[in-house]
Design a protein around this motif. Structure first.
Motif, PDB file in Angstrom:
ATOM      1  N   TYR A   1      37.958 -81.695 -17.476  1.00  0.00           N
ATOM      2  CA  TYR A   1      36.724 -82.485 -17.529  1.00  0.00           C
ATOM      3  C   TYR A   1      36.978 -83.955 -17.210  1.00  0.00           C
ATOM      4  CZ  TYR A   1      34.164 -78.507 -19.444  1.00  0.00           C
ATOM      5  OH  TYR A   1      33.563 -77.307 -19.593  1.00  0.00           O
TER       6      TYR A   1
ATOM      7  N   LEU B   1      36.612 -84.811 -13.588  1.00  0.00           N
ATOM      8  CA  LEU B   1      35.324 -84.603 -12.926  1.00  0.00           C
ATOM      9  C   LEU B   1      34.437 -85.826 -13.073  1.00  0.00           C
ATOM     10  CD1 LEU B   1      34.563 -80.971 -14.169  1.00  0.00           C
ATOM     11  CD2 LEU B   1      35.526 -81.638 -11.973  1.00  0.00           C
TER      12      LEU B   1
ATOM     13  N   GLY C   1      30.623 -79.739 -16.876  1.00  0.00           N
ATOM     14  CA  GLY C   1      31.163 -80.514 -15.766  1.00  0.00           C
ATOM     15  C   GLY C   1      30.950 -79.751 -14.465  1.00  0.00           C
TER      16      GLY C   1
ATOM     17  N   SER D   1      31.683 -79.900  -9.868  1.00  0.00           N
ATOM     18  CA  SER D   1      32.225 -80.596  -8.699  1.00  0.00           C
ATOM     19  C   SER D   1      31.764 -79.917  -7.425  1.00  0.00           C
ATOM     20  CB  SER D   1      33.749 -80.616  -8.752  1.00  0.00           C
ATOM     21  OG  SER D   1      34.271 -79.419  -8.229  1.00  0.00           O
TER      22      SER D   1
END
Lengths: 286, 459
Positions: free
Chosen positions: B112, B115, B432, B434
């Motif tokens: 985390y 991110l 989180g 991405s």
């Protein structure tokens, strides 16, 4: 011909648009930029109509030998201006950064002016070598790619001006004055990258359709003709640009310079090869 | 292997994998390619010497500038480019495969922290409740998550368009495929040309490089060649050749080829490329004597003196298939007697006869009225002949390049992680995400995603 008159009106609209966008920088009056944008839209609509009408005119003049208006230097320059404005208006819809207009509309205006004043606007029937559907695919993909590179070049110039100014300022504080109207360097860098991301596959398609056509017409998809070679040079430069993005020390200013050099090579590929060198693409004489 | 050797090999490997080498090679290819566009390639020595002088030409020869795209140094550059592509794929592909096939389904704090899209939510609902709601939410708004329960914590993981990661490698490999296709064409194919006179056939063609003709294994006959012009113009509209493929004297295939429409047989393709005249044209005239009205058909070759009834003679001095938009025309010269002694500088009346207007010459008011009935000009057709068994490999490579680069640029591998764990007597959620492309747009998406997640969980 009505199409040529409409292209004249288009040129005037692009001129107004360009002047307004340039005037927007010192005046910072939103209404000035708005007029610039409206003028660009009017010009674009006129030009789209004129392109369609010229297509129709070719059938009136040549009967069954009519063809899409993409076959000589005049028509290609006009189409180039059209693609540039199309990409600019799309960019405007997405980013609403009016200051970019001052760096992109001049390309469209210069192209139209040169075409209207300096080039032969006659609709002639096609010589045998050009009678192929590949002509349309080849020209459309190439010029869409070129237009994306034109946008990238305009934005890179803005990047260099703004980044240069901010470097001189103490502590790299954001630039004031006219430059405060410019998008932030991060956004400029992002637009530059995205425009090239759009242009690169289009250029690849343009080269591929050209190769496919050459193979169909002559039995050779690649013969290192100057035009072919220059298109590959342009491809190499933008490929280098795309890879430079992932390398420390090659982002920012160097990337902006690569983008400008890439567009310079694009213009040489398009015009320089015909006007300076000798080869297979003969429209340079027209 | 000693440690020193090992590190040397590593260095070489790293060099050929590096992005820097890719950028430098691309720029070197771009810069050196310019040379061959400025100096014309593959011309006879005489032309270079005339333009650049003897010593410069020698320098060009030493540097292979007159055929640079096939020179050892340019091919070396292309090879470095290819090796770079191969090494970088070998190095990075396994890692990408692992990332896609065995993603990190259990997100710990360490992940985390890396991110940029991250949020922590604490709610008083029970862990089971939150876990169920969160699963429903992720399924509905992103994609079905993998659920891992471990040490009293619940981990959710979901990903989208993971295969977008391969776009870059498809693009890279497509270049290698194009190289392979080009090499196949060079090894097993050829480029040649042949001129075929109307009415004749050939079973061999002449390669561009080399002096020995290549046997086709069949015959190609040209029945007719023609140039068609646009009406009322000298601009050619079409060059066409009627070709017939013969095997053992049997007609196998017939096609009228034109520029941009070739004939293919057994992997060999014939392209309309050029044409020329074979020998002099034969003309057929109708000549009428004005006084008597007698008409006679006369055949003539260019320059040949033909006798006319009543002692005179005429000859064709010039001919064109397109005379000022009026079509075929012959220029005729009439002399008073056949054995006329031609003095230097002497001129006879000459006039133009148009094939399209047979009545026109009667207005001239001469003793004889000419009309051009027909003309027979034998042509040869110039054909480019190509055999390229690698061309389909090249097109496959091109297709992969376009598909690969589009997916590399425009598709994004997006991932979402959630960790649900008890925090004191409440339940904590870490979320989180991405994206490997277009992060700004994904940021906006994630802001919306976490906001709605919060409302969902607080209900």
């Amino acid at each position: 011909m009505l199409s040529v008159k409409l292209f004249n009106a288009t040129t005037i609209a692009y001129f107004v648009s360009m002047i307004m966008f340039i005037a927007f920088l010192p005046t910072r009056a939103k209404v000035v930029a708005l007029i610039g944008t409206i003028a660009a839209y009017i010009g674009f609509v006129l030009q789209t109509g004129a392109l369609g009408y010229r297509w129709y005119e070719s059938y009136q003049l040549l009967g069954a030998d009519g063809r899409a208006p993409l076959s000589n230097l005049y028509e290609s320059v006009v189409f180039f201006a059209w693609t540039i404005v199309m990409f600019y208006l799309l960019l405007d819809l997405k980013y609403k950064q009016r200051s970019i207009g001052a760096f992109v509309m001049p390309f469209a205006f210069l192209g139209m002016t040169w075409a209207q004043l300096g080039l032969n606007d006659a609709i002639d029937p096609l010589v045998p070598a050009l009678q192929s559907n590949w002509l349309t695919y080849h020209v459309i993909t190439c010029f869409l790619g070129y237009a994306a590179f034109a946008i990238a070049c305009g934005v890179s110039i803005m990047y260099l001006i703004k980044a240069g100014k901010e470097e001189n300022n103490a502590e790299g504080s954001p630039a004031g004055g006219i430059l405060s109207l410019f998008p932030s360097v991060r956004i400029l860098d992002d637009i530059n990258y995205k425009a090239i991301m759009v242009g690169f596959p289009l250029l690849s398609l343009g080269i591929i359709t050209g190769a496919a056509w050459a193979n169909y017409a002559w039995g050779t998809y690649w013969s290192w003709d100057p035009k072919e070679t220059w298109s590959l040079i342009v491809w190499f430069i933008y490929a280098a640009f795309l890879h430079a993005r992932f390398t420390r020390g090659w982002v920012g200013k160097k990337a902006a310079w690569l983008s400008i050099i890439g567009f310079g090579a694009t213009i040489f590929c398009y015009l320089g090869v015909n006007l300076v060198l000798s080869g297979l693409h003969s429209y340079g004489g027209g | 292997m000693s440690a020193k050797n090992r590190s040397f090999v590593d260095h070489i490997w790293e060099f050929f994998c590096s992005l820097k080498l890719a950028i430098i090679t691309l720029i070197l290819l771009a810069v050196t390619s310019i040379i061959g566009t400025v100096i014309q390639q593959g011309k006879p020595a005489q032309e270079y010497i005339q333009e650049y002088g003897e010593s410069t030409y020698k320098l060009f020869l030493a540097l292979d500038f007159v055929d640079m795209y096939h020179s050892w140094w340019f091919l070396t550059l292309l090879n470095v480019f290819a090796i770079n592509l191969i090494c970088c794929s070998i190095k990075r592909l396994p890692r990408i495969l692992k990332l896609v096939r065995e993603p990190n389904r259990v997100a710990e704090d360490g992940l985390y922290r890396t991110l940029s899209n991250f949020e922590e939510i604490v709610t008083s609902a029970s862990l089971q409740d939150v876990s169920r709601k969160a699963q429903e939410y992720v399924t509905k708004n992103f994609g079905k998550p993998d659920v891992t329960e471990q040490d009293g914590k619940v981990y959710l993981f979901a990903q989208k368009t993971a295969w977008a990661r391969f776009g870059v490698y498809v693009t890279h490999i497509s270049i290698l495929i194009i190289f392979v296709g080009a090499i196949m064409g060079n090894v097993w194919g050829y480029k040649a040309y042949v001129n075929v006179v109307e009415g004749t056939s050939t079973d061999e063609v002449w390669p561009r490089s080399g002096k020995e003709p290549i046997k086709l294994g069949f015959e190609v006959r040209c029945d007719r060649f023609a140039v068609e012009y646009y009406p009322g113009s000298t601009r050619p509209k079409e060059f066409t050749s009627d070709l017939v493929v013969l095997e053992n004297g049997q007609e196998i295939l017939k096609k009228t080829i034109e520029v941009n429409d070739p004939l293919s047989y057994k992997g060999i393709t014939f392209y309309q490329s050029s044409y020329g005249q074979m020998g002099d044209a034969q003309f057929i005239f109708k000549v009428t004597e004005r006084e008597t009205g007698t008409t006679k058909e006369v055949r003539a070759r260019r320059g040949e003196m033909i006798s006319l009834p009543g002692g005179g003679g005429f000859r064709v001095v010039d001919f064109t298939e397109q005379f000022q938009n009026f079509g075929a025309a012959a220029r005729i010269e009439v002399v008073p007697e056949l054995d006329h002694d031609h003095k230097p500088g002497e001129k006879h009346a000459s006039f133009v006869v148009l094939k399209a207007f047979p009545e026109f010459d009667s207005r001239r008011g001469g003793k004889y009225i000419f009309s051009l009935q027909d003309f027979k000009q034998k042509y040869y057709t110039g054909l480019q002949v190509a055999k390229d068994p690698g061309v389909w490999v090249v097109w496959l490579g091109c297709f992969l390049m376009v598909v690969g680069s589009m997916s590399a640029f425009f598709l994004s591998h997006r991932r979402v992680w959630l960790t649900i764990q008890p925090v004191d007597d409440k339940t904590g959620i870490k979320v989180g995400a991405s994206a490997h492309r277009n992060q700004p747009a994904f940021e906006i998406y994630f802001d919306e995603f976490k906001k709605n997640l919060k409302t969902e969980l607080s209900e």
